[in-house]
Design an enzyme around this catalytic site. Structure first.
Site, short mmCIF file in Angstrom:
data_model
loop_
_atom_site.label_atom_id
_atom_site.label_comp_id
_atom_site.label_asym_id
_atom_site.label_seq_id
_atom_site.Cartn_x
_atom_site.Cartn_y
_atom_site.Cartn_z
N CYS A 4 6.04 5.74 -30.29
CA CYS A 4 5.74 4.90 -29.13
C CYS A 4 6.42 5.43 -27.87
O CYS A 4 7.25 4.74 -27.26
CB CYS A 4 6.15 3.46 -29.41
SG CYS A 4 5.19 2.70 -30.73
N GLU A 5 6.12 6.65 -27.53
CA GLU A 5 6.63 7.30 -26.32
C GLU A 5 5.55 8.20 -25.75
O GLU A 5 4.95 9.01 -26.48
CB GLU A 5 7.86 8.17 -26.63
CG GLU A 5 9.06 7.44 -27.16
CD GLU A 5 9.82 6.68 -26.08
OE1 GLU A 5 9.60 6.98 -24.89
OE2 GLU A 5 10.61 5.80 -26.43
N ARG A 21 19.73 30.66 -33.42
CA ARG A 21 18.44 30.32 -34.03
C ARG A 21 17.68 31.52 -34.57
O ARG A 21 16.67 31.36 -35.28
CB ARG A 21 17.58 29.61 -32.99
CG ARG A 21 16.99 30.53 -31.94
CD ARG A 21 16.35 29.77 -30.81
NE ARG A 21 17.37 29.15 -29.99
CZ ARG A 21 17.12 28.16 -29.14
NH1 ARG A 21 15.90 27.69 -29.00
NH2 ARG A 21 18.10 27.64 -28.43
#
Length: 463
Positions: free
Chosen positions: A391-392, A319
């Site tokens: 929706c978490e 990365r």
């Protein structure tokens, strides 16, 4: 009202992590978290000479903003620091045809681990000889295409794959260069899921358990395979070379044993890498020159002790090249103070993206920073949690960060260090459409990966 001794001492205050300090100016950037061209102009974030508000006017949010000059400079820094090495860019971190071209233009090699990544590399015109092919479960079609294409090296990861690859290469009448992925029993000080050299995980052949030696014998028994070296990777998000010392000793011990006992000199060795970046102010990544000096010293010392020549070395920065070169820009939708037990209040800032474009916070408990990107503010800092629209309850982008207290719907918020794995791991959860990647340089912006559309979303729905 702010307590005279500071917000953290007020009754019921949320303190956040121990390393997070209240900034004197919540508008200021922490330079090591951002790409090299990023700066504030009258409070507005500017990257690659392009004001973020202009980018949003043209491309909307959420959007990944990729600083081309910064990406190229980081690639060149690893190339120059590790002169004489083969430096492999990790396609899995982030790949598109433009980035693949930048990689080879800066003199790097490319590490792919799927047929899709191979396809993008070939589409970009990358010389297949500059490709390394990883993966713990390469299929017959994967291997056949890799061999037929002329991929430089294939890193084998199981006895089944050795047999499979030997058969494919023989059928195609090719001699395929191979490296063996070995596990050195060294656990990097990183998250469990990105520490890859301890024994109990899916990658590689154990040196201590004897499987690595058996793998050497198995590859040498395949007439169509050419064993060129051993490959080791101790993990990811690593900040120094200390963990490589024990790993290098063990891998070079096996390398020397192959030479002494079998009379086979392996010309190459891949030390892996997975060097870390700064996601927050607690992170202090090492410079490429420091890493290069440390790794080279370790290998040279061990080779002298073993009486073997130093092989051609490869590293994989992971990365460290693309991670800091990209940020994500969101639009704030809501700012919600939530009262907690004891009188404390947590401020939730909801943005128009979330775990569909950055799963790492939920997956790895990763920490991120952020900044108000569209304007300056004279308001005092307040500790906030930046969350997504999905929706978490675990849909968190930035767990804890100070933002100006007057942050409001419509403001732009930018999160640095999102170049690695965020777009690569993005999903259509809740049928979200994945954001574009906008490359900026010298005051110009161009789309290198376009935003998904409703048509894209429905294209595979045959119902």
């Amino acid at each position: 009202m702010t307590h005279e001794a500071g917000w953290a001492h007020a009754p019921g205050a949320l303190r956040g992590p121990s390393w997070l300090r209240e900034p004197a100016d919540p508008n200021a950037l922490v330079p090591r978290l951002w790409s090299s061209t990023a700066h504030k102009r009258d409070g507005e974030l500017v990257i690659g000479g392009v004001p973020v508000a202009d980018l949003v006017a043209d491309f909307n949010t959420p959007a990944f903003v990729l600083d081309e000059a910064d990406f190229r400079a980081r690639a060149a820094a690893f190339r120059d620091a590790f002169a004489g090495y083969h430096v492999y860019y990790a396609a899995k971190a982030f790949l598109c045809t433009a980035v693949a071209r930048w990689v080879v233009e800066e003199g790097l090699y490319l590490d792919v681990c799927s047929d899709g990544e191979l396809t993008v590399a070939l589409r970009a015109g990358v010389d297949p000889a500059r490709l390394g092919y990883h993966g713990n479960n390469k299929s017959y079609p994967d291997l056949r295409r890799a061999v037929a294409t002329g991929v430089g090296k294939i890193v084998v990861d199981s006895f089944a794959e050795i047999e499979r690859l030997g058969r494919v290469a023989a059928d195609l009448g090719r001699s395929q260069k191979v490296m063996i992925r070995v596990t050195a029993g060294v656990e990097a000080h990183t998250h469990e899921f990105i520490a890859t050299a301890h024994e109990d995980q899916k990658f590689g052949f154990s040196i201590a358990g004897g499987d690595a030696w058996k793998a050497v014998e198995a590859v040498l028994a395949q007439p169509a395979l050419e064993l060129v070296g051993l490959h080791s990777h101790i993990g990811s998000q690593i900040f120094d070379t200390s963990g490589f010392e024990v790993a290098a000793r063990r891998v070079l011990g096996l390398h020397a044993r192959v030479a002494h006992d079998l009379g086979v000199t392996l010309p190459e060795m891949d030390l892996g890498g997975g060097f870390g970046i700064a996601y927050t102010s607690q992170d202090e990544p090492a410079e490429p020159a420091h890493l290069a000096a440390g790794l080279t010293s370790i290998v040279e010392h061990e080779c002298r002790a073993l009486g073997v020549a130093v092989p051609q070395l490869s590293i994989e920065p992971g990365r460290a090249i693309v991670g800091p070169a990209m940020c994500t820009v969101y639009t704030v939708g809501t700012v919600k103070p939530v009262s907690l037990d004891g009188g404390a209040v947590r401020t939730y800032v909801s943005v128009d993206g979330g775990m569909s474009d950055n799963i790492r916070t939920a997956l790895y408990d990763a920490d991120y920073s952020c900044t108000l990107a569209s304007r300056g503010s004279t308001a005092p800092p307040v500790l906030a949690r930046v969350v997504g629209k999905h929706c978490e309850a675990g849909d968190i982008v930035v767990r804890d960060e100070f933002v100006p207290a007057d942050l409001a719907p419509g403001d732009l918020l930018a999160v640095p260090g999102t170049g690695a794995y965020c777009r690569s791991m993005a999903s259509n959860y809740n049928h979200a459409m994945r954001p574009p990647v906008i490359a900026v340089r010298d005051g110009q912006a161009r789309v290198v990966v376009r935003r998904e559309t409703v048509e894209d979303l429905l294209a595979t729905d045959v119902g």
